[in-house]
Design an enzyme around this catalytic site. Structure first.
Site, PDB file in Angstrom:
ATOM      1  N   HIS A 171     -30.849   3.804 -35.882  1.00 32.37           N
ATOM      2  CA  HIS A 171     -29.584   3.691 -36.606  1.00 32.37           C
ATOM      3  C   HIS A 171     -29.734   2.927 -37.913  1.00 32.37           C
ATOM      4  CE1 HIS A 171     -27.706   5.465 -33.180  1.00 32.37           C
ATOM      5  NE2 HIS A 171     -28.081   4.486 -32.390  1.00 32.37           N
TER       6      HIS A 171
ATOM      7  N   ARG B 278     -22.602   4.975 -36.394  1.00 32.47           N
ATOM      8  CA  ARG B 278     -21.799   6.187 -36.570  1.00 32.47           C
ATOM      9  C   ARG B 278     -21.900   6.798 -37.955  1.00 32.47           C
ATOM     10  NH1 ARG B 278     -16.273   4.542 -33.846  1.00 32.47           N
ATOM     11  NH2 ARG B 278     -15.697   6.662 -34.355  1.00 32.47           N
TER      12      ARG B 278
ATOM     13  N   ARG C 244      -3.330   4.638 -35.227  1.00 38.46           N
ATOM     14  CA  ARG C 244      -4.187   3.548 -34.744  1.00 38.46           C
ATOM     15  C   ARG C 244      -3.542   2.832 -33.568  1.00 38.46           C
ATOM     16  NH1 ARG C 244      -5.010   3.609 -39.903  1.00 38.46           N
ATOM     17  NH2 ARG C 244      -6.828   4.835 -40.354  1.00 38.46           N
TER      18      ARG C 244
ATOM     19  N   PRO D  95     -15.628  -4.247 -39.363  1.00 36.22           N
ATOM     20  CA  PRO D  95     -15.582  -5.275 -40.390  1.00 36.22           C
ATOM     21  C   PRO D  95     -14.334  -5.158 -41.261  1.00 36.22           C
ATOM     22  CG  PRO D  95     -17.360  -3.711 -40.812  1.00 36.22           C
ATOM     23  CD  PRO D  95     -16.779  -3.345 -39.511  1.00 36.22           C
ATOM     24  N   GLU D  96     -13.568  -6.203 -41.291  1.00 37.55           N
ATOM     25  CA  GLU D  96     -12.439  -6.290 -42.197  1.00 37.55           C
ATOM     26  C   GLU D  96     -12.754  -7.394 -43.209  1.00 37.55           C
ATOM     27  OE1 GLU D  96      -8.669  -6.374 -40.114  1.00 37.55           O
ATOM     28  OE2 GLU D  96      -9.570  -5.445 -38.360  1.00 37.55           O
TER      29      GLU D  96
ATOM     30  N   LYS E 139     -12.666  -4.515 -48.637  1.00 35.64           N
ATOM     31  CA  LYS E 139     -13.752  -4.437 -47.653  1.00 35.64           C
ATOM     32  C   LYS E 139     -15.054  -3.972 -48.290  1.00 35.64           C
ATOM     33  CE  LYS E 139     -10.218  -3.057 -44.357  1.00 35.64           C
ATOM     34  NZ  LYS E 139      -9.660  -1.883 -43.653  1.00 35.64           N
TER      35      LYS E 139
END
Length: 268
Positions: free
Chosen positions: A91, A110, A258, A2-3, A58
């Site tokens: 999760h 994660r 990246r 998500p940006e 964000k």
DNA sequence: ACACTGACCTGCGAGC
DNA sequence: TGCTCGCAGGTCAGTG
């Protein structure tokens, strides 16, 4: 991942779905996700209502009655709104029981996402030294010029620097640089006034288009509540094999740690 | 002060 | 088939 456009989409979707809803109770199943004392976090949010929905970079910002809840989805965080008798999966780490037999569930494979409480009137303008919002007038060629002076890092790193501007991540950084015809590895020392103007204008255009499309759905990320963005079909370089403009093979290079996608023909 | 690296996590796909 | 390994990426602490 998500940006800014994805976070904006999540915030606006949640606003439609749960504005003025009351939290009956909060259950944190993975304590590290909460940056406050977990017991205090759960107790403080009980019987609060979701009043106002904001975004800064964000970060998702929920103004309640007496407190502000801030969440960062990091890579794979997402909110689901489900009935309280629907099965939980392993999760789903933070559960907000709402009054109407629905639960707002924070899922994060994660476990990188974080939540924290702030005072109700907390001002997030300078939160974590975040730079100006890329869609604001403050993000312009003059600002870019001033920020980059004395720096020499790659353009890709500059765009990902949240102190430079808040909300751009790996996907949009690649797309913005592709739209500007600039290679991600180009030093920010070696750009022109024209480039600065392009970076400001292309950033706004791309982020606005992505918000309009409901964000990008890529790899594991889909927005909350089953909402799926469609912007990924508009990506010209990121995760692409061939340049949409000239047909050249897209190169992938690690810059600032990246993976960065670019067209060696269209980007100089 | 700036720039880079590793840690945080898990799932997935490539390669043997 | 089954295993290991590397990679994905936002942020921050630690290091040079």
């Amino acid at each position: 991942m998500p940006e800014l456009p994805e976070v904006e989409t999540v915030v606006r979707t949640l606003e439609k779905q749960i504005k003025d809803e009351e939290i009956l109770a909060v259950h944190v199943r993975y304590p590290k996700m909460i940056e406050d004392d977990v017991d205090t976090f759960e107790k403080t949010l009980a019987h609060e209502h979701f009043r106002r929905f904001e975004r800064r970079g964000k970060y998702l910002i929920f103004r309640m009655d007496h407190v502000t809840l801030v969440a960062h989805l990091r890579m794979e965080g997402r909110f689901y709104l489900q009935k309280d008798d629907d099965a939980l999966n392993r999760h789903m780490h933070v559960i907000f029981q709402l009054k109407d037999h629905r639960q707002l569930r924070y899922q994060d494979t994660r476990k990188f996402g974080r939540m924290k409480l702030f005072p109700l009137d907390y001002d997030f303008t300078h939160f974590k030294n975040l730079g100006p919002e890329p869609l604001s007038d403050a993000f312009n060629a003059d600002y870019i010029h001033a920020y980059r002076s004395g720096r020499s890092e790659p353009l890709k790193s500059l765009l990902l620097d949240q102190c430079f501007t808040a909300g751009i991540g790996n996907i949009y950084a690649d797309e913005i640089l592709a739209a500007c015809g600039l290679r991600p590895g180009r030093s920010c020392r070696r750009i022109t006034r024209k480039d600065e103007e392009h970076i400001a204008s292309k950033t706004k255009r791309i982020l606005q288009a992505a918000i309009k499309a409901g964000g990008t759905t890529i790899r594991t990320y889909t927005s909350s509540l089953g909402v799926k963005g469609t912007y990924q079909s508009a990506c010209t370089v990121h995760s692409q094999k061939v340049c949409a403009r000239c047909g050249s093979e897209i190169h992938v290079k690690t810059i600032g740690g990246r993976s960065s996608y670019y067209c060696p023909h269209c980007q100089k």
